[in-house]
Design a protein around this motif. Sequence first.
Motif, PDB file in Angstrom:
ATOM      1  N   SER A  17      -3.096 -22.172  -6.042  1.00 21.17           N
ATOM      2  CA  SER A  17      -3.554 -21.389  -4.890  1.00 21.17           C
ATOM      3  C   SER A  17      -2.963 -21.935  -3.591  1.00 21.17           C
ATOM      4  N   LYS A  18      -2.906 -23.277  -3.506  1.00 18.30           N
ATOM      5  CA  LYS A  18      -2.318 -23.905  -2.320  1.00 18.30           C
ATOM      6  C   LYS A  18      -0.849 -23.527  -2.177  1.00 18.30           C
ATOM      7  N   ALA A  19      -0.107 -23.566  -3.300  1.00 17.32           N
ATOM      8  CA  ALA A  19       1.312 -23.212  -3.266  1.00 17.32           C
ATOM      9  C   ALA A  19       1.494 -21.747  -2.852  1.00 17.32           C
ATOM     10  N   SER A  20       0.609 -20.872  -3.338  1.00 16.40           N
ATOM     11  CA  SER A  20       0.689 -19.452  -2.977  1.00 16.40           C
ATOM     12  C   SER A  20       0.460 -19.253  -1.487  1.00 16.40           C
ATOM     13  N   SER A  21      -0.543 -19.963  -0.956  1.00 11.06           N
ATOM     14  CA  SER A  21      -0.827 -19.860   0.491  1.00 11.06           C
ATOM     15  C   SER A  21       0.350 -20.359   1.309  1.00 11.06           C
ATOM     16  N   GLU A  22       0.944 -21.466   0.848  1.00 13.81           N
ATOM     17  CA  GLU A  22       2.096 -22.023   1.577  1.00 13.81           C
ATOM     18  C   GLU A  22       3.282 -21.066   1.528  1.00 13.81           C
ATOM     19  N   LYS A  23       3.470 -20.377   0.414  1.00 11.00           N
ATOM     20  CA  LYS A  23       4.565 -19.414   0.314  1.00 11.00           C
ATOM     21  C   LYS A  23       4.338 -18.227   1.248  1.00 11.00           C
ATOM     22  N   GLN A  24       3.072 -17.811   1.374  1.00  9.57           N
ATOM     23  CA  GLN A  24       2.768 -16.718   2.294  1.00  9.57           C
ATOM     24  C   GLN A  24       3.063 -17.127   3.743  1.00  9.57           C
ATOM     25  N   ARG A  25       2.668 -18.372   4.082  1.00 10.58           N
ATOM     26  CA  ARG A  25       2.959 -18.874   5.429  1.00 10.58           C
ATOM     27  C   ARG A  25       4.472 -18.963   5.650  1.00 10.58           C
ATOM     28  N   SER A  26       5.187 -19.389   4.602  1.00  9.91           N
ATOM     29  CA  SER A  26       6.634 -19.492   4.694  1.00  9.91           C
ATOM     30  C   SER A  26       7.264 -18.122   4.928  1.00  9.91           C
ATOM     31  N   ALA A  27       6.712 -17.100   4.257  1.00 10.58           N
ATOM     32  CA  ALA A  27       7.235 -15.742   4.425  1.00 10.58           C
ATOM     33  C   ALA A  27       7.008 -15.250   5.858  1.00 10.58           C
ATOM     34  N   ARG A  28       5.832 -15.578   6.409  1.00  6.12           N
ATOM     35  CA  ARG A  28       5.552 -15.164   7.788  1.00  6.12           C
ATOM     36  C   ARG A  28       6.502 -15.862   8.765  1.00  6.12           C
ATOM     37  N   LEU A  29       6.727 -17.173   8.523  1.00  4.05           N
ATOM     38  CA  LEU A  29       7.656 -17.916   9.390  1.00  4.05           C
ATOM     39  C   LEU A  29       9.072 -17.370   9.278  1.00  4.05           C
ATOM     40  N   GLU A  30       9.454 -16.961   8.064  1.00  5.76           N
ATOM     41  CA  GLU A  30      10.781 -16.387   7.873  1.00  5.76           C
ATOM     42  C   GLU A  30      10.932 -15.095   8.681  1.00  5.76           C
ATOM     43  N   ALA A  31       9.841 -14.283   8.679  1.00  6.69           N
ATOM     44  CA  ALA A  31       9.880 -13.041   9.455  1.00  6.69           C
ATOM     45  C   ALA A  31      10.007 -13.341  10.942  1.00  6.69           C
TER      46      ALA A  31
END
Length: 527
Positions: A234-248
Amino acid sequence: MSIQISNLNFSYSSSNSTLFEDFSLQFFDGWTCVAGSNGCGKSTLLKLIAGIIEPDGGKILCNGVGGNASTSGVFYCPQETAEIPENLYTAFWSDDNEVRRFFSRLCVTEEMLERYDTLSGGEKKRIQIACALAEQPSVLLLDEPTNHLDSETTKMISDALGDFHGIGIMVSHDRGFADSLCNRTIYLYNEAQSFAGGRDCIACDTYPCGLTKALELRQSGQEQSRGNWERLNSKASSEKQRSARLEAENQKSKARLSKKTISAKDHDAKLKQDIARISGKDRTTGDAKARLETQIRQTEAERDSIKKALRRKEGFSVENTDYSKPIIIEDTQIQAGSYTLQIPHLEIKRGTKFALTGQNGAGKTLFVNHVIGLLEAAGRQGELLYLPQEISYEVREQIFEEFAELEENERGEVLSTLYRLGSEPTRLSAENSAGGGSGEQQVSPGELRKLMIALAVQRPLSLLILDEPTNHMDITSVLALESALASLDCAMIVVSHDKAFLAKITNASLTAERTSPTSGRLSVLSN
């Protein structure tokens, strides 16, 4: 003294898979319980230690010497007792009182030796254990020593084994018996069936305690491993979502800094973008994303280092029933040969689950047959499932024929119930389940019992009669059956000497006791 198993490799010639692969384990003085599911190599491990079968590779050393049954003081007691122990007569008539005392302690008489073939399973087991102890081995191996034993015989054997000084290894699903002797438990399991990404071979976990505590620790450990894995996932999934937002955000930032949309003559705008690049004001999102990518890799590595225990569905339900009529048993006497059993007035209602206990020969089976006869006489046999202690060849044939004749959806429901009872349904395929095919030959007595239950619960039932249902079952199946039976609301009569099993599923008690050599009575102990 110790037994050292190092890098053991073994597979049966009839199997396409390896059972043990680079398997290592050590045993020490005292009793160790070996537990695990059917097919996980418990009996095979004992036979390898005894030298009855040879490994394909690796070493088994007893105090540094290669072990086998003839040279290393290793004595193996199989589950079966049909064969007379080779040393029975020489040990029983030995001039050494130290040897003869084991027969006396286990109440083995000369008269029993003369009629071995007609002895009960409990009497034969006492003789088998006495012969084993009489050899005074340094290593004693027992395979399911309490099957078919009443509580008195089990206590007698437990007391005798308690005085054994050496390496004792037992395969057992009887928690009370194992707990009374063992201070160490080895749990065998197939890695692929137990953990995500596991190998298709046998591994083990070691617990410094008896079987009951070991099972609790194992369950707790599995729940913790699943919890930790899911938390990190779950932590990795949350971090990936944050990473996607930062990429945007980073892409937007790059778009803002692009000079493509600025007029070539707008020197002020170009100067401002150059200053922004140099000052790094718009580089923060990119740096944050890079740091987050590193964190994601660390989180996933930590997650993947955890052996995630697979979750297995358990339990089943009986088809809804309109059978609300209680089963009335009148105060009466029933007889078998010269033996008479007094039965009190009983009313078996829906939800009443009787534990039927007593010494072997006190009349438990006599009472069970009486109840079955009453239901048949009343035309209510369709409401009953009776699971006998031993299943005849004819009944076995009927079971496989019934399974083979099921519709596809019905067969699926039966296989699902089998899985929830701790079995691997792939062992039962439609094409080899009937007519004496290979599937029949591969199904153990324990698996056959579970198949009978799985077939029976597809129809409405008002009464389950189970005679020693845990015999021939592994501990995984016993726990799954325990859980399932505890959730059912139909009436039950359960004949068992497994106190832990009865405590989990029953809410009333009956006991059969001898009052004289030719008579006995059935008593209601509690409700």
